[in-house]
Design an enzyme around this catalytic site. Sequence first.
Site, PDB file in Angstrom:
ATOM      1  N   SER A   1       1.659  33.667  15.331  1.00  0.00           N
ATOM      2  CA  SER A   1       2.759  33.029  15.941  1.00  0.00           C
ATOM      3  C   SER A   1       3.635  33.896  16.435  1.00  0.00           C
ATOM      4  O   SER A   1       3.732  35.109  16.082  1.00  0.00           O
ATOM      5  CB  SER A   1       3.269  31.956  14.733  1.00  0.00           C
ATOM      6  OG  SER A   1       4.080  32.836  13.952  1.00  0.00           O
TER       7      SER A   1
ATOM      8  N   ASP B   1      -0.520  32.423  19.378  1.00  0.00           N
ATOM      9  CA  ASP B   1      -0.388  30.821  19.292  1.00  0.00           C
ATOM     10  C   ASP B   1       0.744  30.566  20.023  1.00  0.00           C
ATOM     11  O   ASP B   1       1.859  31.386  20.298  1.00  0.00           O
ATOM     12  CB  ASP B   1      -0.644  30.542  18.042  1.00  0.00           C
ATOM     13  CG  ASP B   1      -0.700  29.105  17.764  1.00  0.00           C
ATOM     14  OD1 ASP B   1      -1.314  28.376  18.682  1.00  0.00           O
ATOM     15  OD2 ASP B   1      -0.499  28.553  16.470  1.00  0.00           O
ATOM     16  N   HIS B   2       0.895  29.208  20.320  1.00  0.00           N
ATOM     17  CA  HIS B   2       2.060  28.721  21.073  1.00  0.00           C
ATOM     18  C   HIS B   2       3.352  29.438  21.416  1.00  0.00           C
ATOM     19  O   HIS B   2       4.167  29.669  20.588  1.00  0.00           O
ATOM     20  CB  HIS B   2       2.741  27.574  20.207  1.00  0.00           C
ATOM     21  CG  HIS B   2       1.830  26.275  19.878  1.00  0.00           C
ATOM     22  ND1 HIS B   2       1.722  25.396  20.475  1.00  0.00           N
ATOM     23  CD2 HIS B   2       1.106  26.028  18.770  1.00  0.00           C
ATOM     24  CE1 HIS B   2       0.724  24.556  20.296  1.00  0.00           C
ATOM     25  NE2 HIS B   2       0.483  24.916  19.024  1.00  0.00           N
TER      26      HIS B   2
ATOM     27  N   GLU C   1      -1.436  24.071  27.648  1.00  0.00           N
ATOM     28  CA  GLU C   1      -1.172  22.541  27.162  1.00  0.00           C
ATOM     29  C   GLU C   1      -0.056  21.963  27.933  1.00  0.00           C
ATOM     30  O   GLU C   1       0.895  22.701  28.466  1.00  0.00           O
ATOM     31  CB  GLU C   1      -0.740  22.627  25.522  1.00  0.00           C
ATOM     32  CG  GLU C   1       0.541  23.389  25.119  1.00  0.00           C
ATOM     33  CD  GLU C   1       0.985  23.383  23.710  1.00  0.00           C
ATOM     34  OE1 GLU C   1       1.058  24.294  23.252  1.00  0.00           O
ATOM     35  OE2 GLU C   1       1.251  22.192  23.477  1.00  0.00           O
TER      36      GLU C   1
ATOM     37  N   HIS D   1      -5.914  21.293  17.661  1.00  0.00           N
ATOM     38  CA  HIS D   1      -4.684  21.662  16.974  1.00  0.00           C
ATOM     39  C   HIS D   1      -4.565  20.855  15.794  1.00  0.00           C
ATOM     40  O   HIS D   1      -5.265  19.641  15.806  1.00  0.00           O
ATOM     41  CB  HIS D   1      -3.341  21.775  17.906  1.00  0.00           C
ATOM     42  CG  HIS D   1      -3.253  23.015  18.790  1.00  0.00           C
ATOM     43  ND1 HIS D   1      -2.429  23.973  18.605  1.00  0.00           N
ATOM     44  CD2 HIS D   1      -4.080  23.343  19.875  1.00  0.00           C
ATOM     45  CE1 HIS D   1      -2.532  24.812  19.576  1.00  0.00           C
ATOM     46  NE2 HIS D   1      -3.602  24.566  20.375  1.00  0.00           N
ATOM     47  N   GLY D   2      -3.659  21.273  14.807  1.00  0.00           N
ATOM     48  CA  GLY D   2      -3.311  20.560  13.613  1.00  0.00           C
ATOM     49  C   GLY D   2      -4.485  20.409  12.894  1.00  0.00           C
ATOM     50  O   GLY D   2      -4.666  19.275  12.132  1.00  0.00           O
ATOM     51  N   GLY D   3      -5.407  21.420  12.487  1.00  0.00           N
ATOM     52  CA  GLY D   3      -6.676  20.947  12.032  1.00  0.00           C
ATOM     53  C   GLY D   3      -6.488  20.786  10.477  1.00  0.00           C
ATOM     54  O   GLY D   3      -7.344  20.282   9.886  1.00  0.00           O
ATOM     55  N   THR D   4      -5.365  21.322   9.983  1.00  0.00           N
ATOM     56  CA  THR D   4      -5.240  21.165   8.272  1.00  0.00           C
ATOM     57  C   THR D   4      -5.171  19.761   7.878  1.00  0.00           C
ATOM     58  O   THR D   4      -4.180  18.929   8.380  1.00  0.00           O
ATOM     59  CB  THR D   4      -4.077  22.072   7.795  1.00  0.00           C
ATOM     60  OG1 THR D   4      -4.095  23.330   7.993  1.00  0.00           O
ATOM     61  CG2 THR D   4      -3.598  21.344   6.468  1.00  0.00           C
TER      62      THR D   4
HETATM   63  P1  13P Z   1      -2.130  23.094  11.370  1.00  0.00           P
HETATM   64  O1  13P Z   1      -0.987  23.839  10.519  1.00  0.00           O
HETATM   65  O2  13P Z   1      -1.969  21.713  10.979  1.00  0.00           O
HETATM   66  O3  13P Z   1      -3.481  23.616  10.524  1.00  0.00           O
HETATM   67  O4  13P Z   1      -2.226  23.337  12.770  1.00  0.00           O
HETATM   68  C1  13P Z   1      -2.630  24.589  13.276  1.00  0.00           C
HETATM   69  C2  13P Z   1      -2.379  24.706  14.538  1.00  0.00           C
HETATM   70  O5  13P Z   1      -2.659  24.011  15.433  1.00  0.00           O
HETATM   71  C3  13P Z   1      -1.779  25.987  15.063  1.00  0.00           C
HETATM   72  O6  13P Z   1      -1.578  26.053  16.591  1.00  0.00           O
END
Ligand code: 13P
Length: 283
Positions: A50, A82-83, A134, A206-209
């Site tokens: 990040s 990332d982002h 994105e 994204h947001g895999g967790t």
């Molecule tokens: P999580 O933190 O929900 O796993 O998402 C990770 C992510 O998409 C990082 O860009």
Amino acid sequence: MPVVPTREILDRAFSERYGVAAINVINDLSMEAVLAAAEELMAPVILQTSVKHVKMTGLDAMYAMWVAYTKDVRVPVALHLDHCPERDVISACLAKGWNSVLFDASKLSVEENQRQCIEVVAEARRYGADVEGEIEGFKRTEEMTGDEAQHVQSLETVVEFVRATGVDVFAPAIGNAHGTYKTAPHLDSQRVSDIVEATGKPVALHGGTGMSAEQFSDLIARGCAKVNISTALKIAYMKSGYDFMTEHPGDYDPPKLFAAQRAAVMEMAKYHIRLFGSEGKAW
Ligand code: 13P
């Protein structure tokens, strides 16, 4: 197999329809542990940083760690930013050697995002690097209202953005968010199929967790070749540290604590690598 272009990792995964874990690392310990997990399972893997952690560690120090830990790595690996909305950080990481960047101009208009993303892609190409794009942005899970999947750009807009910019991978909003979902997210998986069919490019999830095994396998089959995991690493890292100190009160020998954290991060990474079908896919 040493460090390779992100696109090489993603194109193989995309054509064979498995997912590559793209795991956000936060320091030397987590970087080494994720690489060790990938080597143990002979899996390709993407390590993400990040902007916050690049700044906290220092770009040079972060990259020096990467070089040191991947010198003899036996699986294909790539380093991804990332982002990142900050063009100067993107430029610095590309010049240093990051293999890819996510230019996050989702707060800008699509037109301005697209205009700048074209510049970012041209800059990346000079270094043989790749770009994720994105246009919608992602919420934090605690900000979700349940109707996220409806607030998206049209397929036409996505296709035109991908075509005009030449990004290598696109990150759509499909009802996903960063953090820990309170309830299972309702994901618009058909949107992934539509984007993949219309662009021919892999999608970044994204947001895999916290997504379910069924959601992962469905989305990966539809073309989500890059599967982002960040919160799960933070939980594994922090919780194992907390648990260690709770179970060993008064034990202030750092290497013992670090060993517990390394084991927890490795376990988390191996769990996701297996789930995404990339075990044994190293070449
Ligand atoms: P999580 O933190 O929900 O796993 O998402 C990770 C992510 O998409 C990082 O860009």
